[in-house]
Design a protein around this motif. Sequence first.
Motif, PDB file in Angstrom:
ATOM      1  N   VAL A 182      43.693  89.139  14.970  1.00 28.44           N
ATOM      2  CA  VAL A 182      43.124  90.106  15.920  1.00 28.44           C
ATOM      3  C   VAL A 182      44.160  91.173  16.266  1.00 28.44           C
ATOM      4  N   MET A 183      45.391  90.739  16.507  1.00 27.54           N
ATOM      5  CA  MET A 183      46.445  91.677  16.897  1.00 27.54           C
ATOM      6  C   MET A 183      46.798  92.648  15.768  1.00 27.54           C
ATOM      7  N   THR A 184      46.965  92.135  14.539  1.00 26.40           N
ATOM      8  CA  THR A 184      47.312  93.026  13.425  1.00 26.40           C
ATOM      9  C   THR A 184      46.192  94.018  13.136  1.00 26.40           C
ATOM     10  N   HIS A 185      44.934  93.565  13.257  1.00 27.48           N
ATOM     11  CA  HIS A 185      43.803  94.471  13.035  1.00 27.48           C
ATOM     12  C   HIS A 185      43.818  95.597  14.068  1.00 27.48           C
ATOM     13  N   ALA A 186      44.087  95.247  15.320  1.00 27.93           N
ATOM     14  CA  ALA A 186      44.122  96.254  16.381  1.00 27.93           C
ATOM     15  C   ALA A 186      45.287  97.226  16.179  1.00 27.93           C
ATOM     16  N   LEU A 187      46.470  96.699  15.892  1.00 29.09           N
ATOM     17  CA  LEU A 187      47.646  97.550  15.722  1.00 29.09           C
ATOM     18  C   LEU A 187      47.505  98.478  14.514  1.00 29.09           C
ATOM     19  N   ALA A 188      46.913  97.960  13.441  1.00 29.00           N
ATOM     20  CA  ALA A 188      46.759  98.768  12.221  1.00 29.00           C
ATOM     21  C   ALA A 188      45.880  99.987  12.454  1.00 29.00           C
ATOM     22  N   SER A 189      45.053  99.942  13.489  1.00 30.66           N
ATOM     23  CA  SER A 189      44.121 101.039  13.745  1.00 30.66           C
ATOM     24  C   SER A 189      44.777 102.243  14.418  1.00 30.66           C
ATOM     25  N   PHE A 190      45.959 102.057  15.024  1.00 26.65           N
ATOM     26  CA  PHE A 190      46.569 103.197  15.713  1.00 26.65           C
ATOM     27  C   PHE A 190      48.078 103.315  15.536  1.00 26.65           C
ATOM     28  N   LEU A 191      48.753 102.222  15.182  1.00 29.90           N
ATOM     29  CA  LEU A 191      50.212 102.248  15.107  1.00 29.90           C
ATOM     30  C   LEU A 191      50.677 103.079  13.911  1.00 29.90           C
ATOM     31  N   SER A 192      51.753 103.802  14.087  1.00 31.04           N
ATOM     32  CA  SER A 192      52.352 104.578  12.995  1.00 31.04           C
ATOM     33  C   SER A 192      53.767 104.078  12.747  1.00 31.04           C
ATOM     34  N   PRO A 193      54.343 104.375  11.568  1.00 32.51           N
ATOM     35  CA  PRO A 193      55.729 103.958  11.301  1.00 32.51           C
ATOM     36  C   PRO A 193      56.705 104.485  12.350  1.00 32.51           C
ATOM     37  N   ALA A 194      56.412 105.666  12.891  1.00 33.73           N
ATOM     38  CA  ALA A 194      57.305 106.243  13.901  1.00 33.73           C
ATOM     39  C   ALA A 194      57.358 105.379  15.155  1.00 33.73           C
ATOM     40  N   CYS A 195      56.260 104.679  15.459  1.00 36.42           N
ATOM     41  CA  CYS A 195      56.241 103.797  16.634  1.00 36.42           C
ATOM     42  C   CYS A 195      57.277 102.693  16.507  1.00 36.42           C
ATOM     43  N   LEU A 196      57.611 102.320  15.278  1.00 37.87           N
ATOM     44  CA  LEU A 196      58.595 101.265  15.021  1.00 37.87           C
ATOM     45  C   LEU A 196      59.961 101.851  14.683  1.00 37.87           C
ATOM     46  N   GLU A 197      60.081 103.161  14.876  1.00 37.30           N
ATOM     47  CA  GLU A 197      61.333 103.878  14.628  1.00 37.30           C
ATOM     48  C   GLU A 197      61.800 103.742  13.181  1.00 37.30           C
ATOM     49  N   ILE A 198      60.840 103.800  12.261  1.00 40.85           N
ATOM     50  CA  ILE A 198      61.171 103.811  10.841  1.00 40.85           C
ATOM     51  C   ILE A 198      61.401 105.262  10.444  1.00 40.85           C
ATOM     52  N   PRO A 199      62.622 105.621  10.030  1.00 43.84           N
ATOM     53  CA  PRO A 199      62.914 107.021   9.687  1.00 43.84           C
ATOM     54  C   PRO A 199      62.004 107.547   8.588  1.00 43.84           C
ATOM     55  N   THR A 200      61.706 108.829   8.653  1.00 46.86           N
ATOM     56  CA  THR A 200      60.808 109.449   7.683  1.00 46.86           C
ATOM     57  C   THR A 200      61.293 109.262   6.254  1.00 46.86           C
ATOM     58  N   MET A 230      62.566 106.832   4.954  1.00 41.62           N
ATOM     59  CA  MET A 230      62.307 105.480   4.467  1.00 41.62           C
ATOM     60  C   MET A 230      60.824 105.240   4.186  1.00 41.62           C
ATOM     61  N   HIS A 231      59.995 106.249   4.424  1.00 42.48           N
ATOM     62  CA  HIS A 231      58.565 106.081   4.192  1.00 42.48           C
ATOM     63  C   HIS A 231      58.262 106.118   2.698  1.00 42.48           C
ATOM     64  N   ASN A 232      57.542 105.156   2.217  1.00 39.42           N
ATOM     65  CA  ASN A 232      57.123 105.144   0.819  1.00 39.42           C
ATOM     66  C   ASN A 232      55.887 104.253   0.703  1.00 39.42           C
ATOM     67  N   GLU A 233      54.716 104.867   0.688  1.00 34.81           N
ATOM     68  CA  GLU A 233      53.459 104.121   0.693  1.00 34.81           C
ATOM     69  C   GLU A 233      53.325 103.213  -0.525  1.00 34.81           C
ATOM     70  N   ILE A 234      53.832 103.659  -1.668  1.00 34.38           N
ATOM     71  CA  ILE A 234      53.714 102.855  -2.887  1.00 34.38           C
ATOM     72  C   ILE A 234      54.527 101.581  -2.760  1.00 34.38           C
ATOM     73  N   VAL A 235      55.753 101.718  -2.271  1.00 31.54           N
ATOM     74  CA  VAL A 235      56.616 100.551  -2.077  1.00 31.54           C
ATOM     75  C   VAL A 235      56.021  99.622  -1.027  1.00 31.54           C
ATOM     76  N   TRP A 236      55.521 100.185   0.052  1.00 37.04           N
ATOM     77  CA  TRP A 236      54.935  99.367   1.109  1.00 37.04           C
ATOM     78  C   TRP A 236      53.724  98.593   0.597  1.00 37.04           C
ATOM     79  N   GLU A 237      52.925  99.243  -0.232  1.00 42.31           N
ATOM     80  CA  GLU A 237      51.768  98.547  -0.795  1.00 42.31           C
ATOM     81  C   GLU A 237      52.217  97.417  -1.719  1.00 42.31           C
ATOM     82  N   LEU A 238      53.253  97.680  -2.511  1.00 40.53           N
ATOM     83  CA  LEU A 238      53.786  96.646  -3.412  1.00 40.53           C
ATOM     84  C   LEU A 238      54.322  95.460  -2.616  1.00 40.53           C
ATOM     85  N   ALA A 239      55.045  95.743  -1.536  1.00 41.50           N
ATOM     86  CA  ALA A 239      55.582  94.665  -0.696  1.00 41.50           C
ATOM     87  C   ALA A 239      54.453  93.862  -0.060  1.00 41.50           C
TER      88      ALA A 239
END
Length: 334
Positions: A161-179, A181-190
């Motif tokens: 329930v929590m992950t579903h809710a967070l996935a709907s609005f949370l962004s990488p910036a909310c977790l202080e992940i520097p721009t 370091m963003h890589n959608e392909i790598v994140w999908e692979l992980a």
Amino acid sequence: SSSSSSSSSSSSSSSSKSASFQTWIDLLAHPTAVSIRDTLRHFLWSVIGAEADRKTEHSLWTCDPKHPPDDYAHRGCKDLGMRLDGVCEALADHMAQHELWRPAYTLESDVTGHVAAERARNEIRSELRAKTEAFLMERLHGDAWKLCVRLCRDQDNALNVMTHALASFLSPACLEIPTEMHNEIVWELAGQELAEINRRKTPADKVGCILSSATVIFRALGLAGTRTTPSVSDDASSSGHFVDDDENDAACSRSCGGRGTSSKVGTSADDFLPVFIWIVIQARVPNLHANCDYIERFHCPAGLRGRAGYALVNLRSAVSFIENIDGASISSDA
């Protein structure tokens, strides 16, 4: 010179010859291994009864599969983790001294000295124990998995329930992940590597999925440019660093445009954990609590040292963060 040095280093780092799992099975079928087979069958019957024979090649059992073992007592999954550890330890000791396994798991010819030989013997015994655990858990997975799912059902439902809710609005910036370091392909692979955990049966294979996911992330962080390729000792759990393998190196390198790295500085947990949290939220892998419980209950404690243990601890940390997230946990700049 460099080549010979590398070869020498590789040779000395592995002091035992690894025999395949199929070799282990082939040896198990030998007539002189009857006591080991009987112990395995007795243990399986104590957990799953007659299913033990239906889930095992009949050629391995020398007795009539229609009859239970002598002194058989059905205990189901009660204290299964402790019982599994006991039988695996006992059989590893037995096999390490058995005439069949000694030639298949032999010391390298260049191992010299008491300390090196002792280390090699310990590695051989650990490998024998790991194969025993894999053999048993392949057959016990159904009942053992149901136990963990039942015990962790409420926690996993709440986490979903929590992950579903967070996935709907949370962004990488909310977790202080520097721009950078963003890589959608790598994140999908992980995320895909982590999702494999629900398709695996043995504790070692399940923790391997966590390790593979973490390796993809660490390698990508190295390629991001702010940090470089992680290089880790076996005691990764205490150093806060990680190590990557060639296969994931290649996959991440392709996804990051083939960029190389320029130094050997390790990527820290401060960089890694926010990204891992993001992966867990986005991947929404079910039964993470049950999988962690399964690994911790049924995997050899020695198998959770070093990189594997570090990966599991970080998954537990990511899950805990998600479950306890509040306004103070995320960046107000997002």
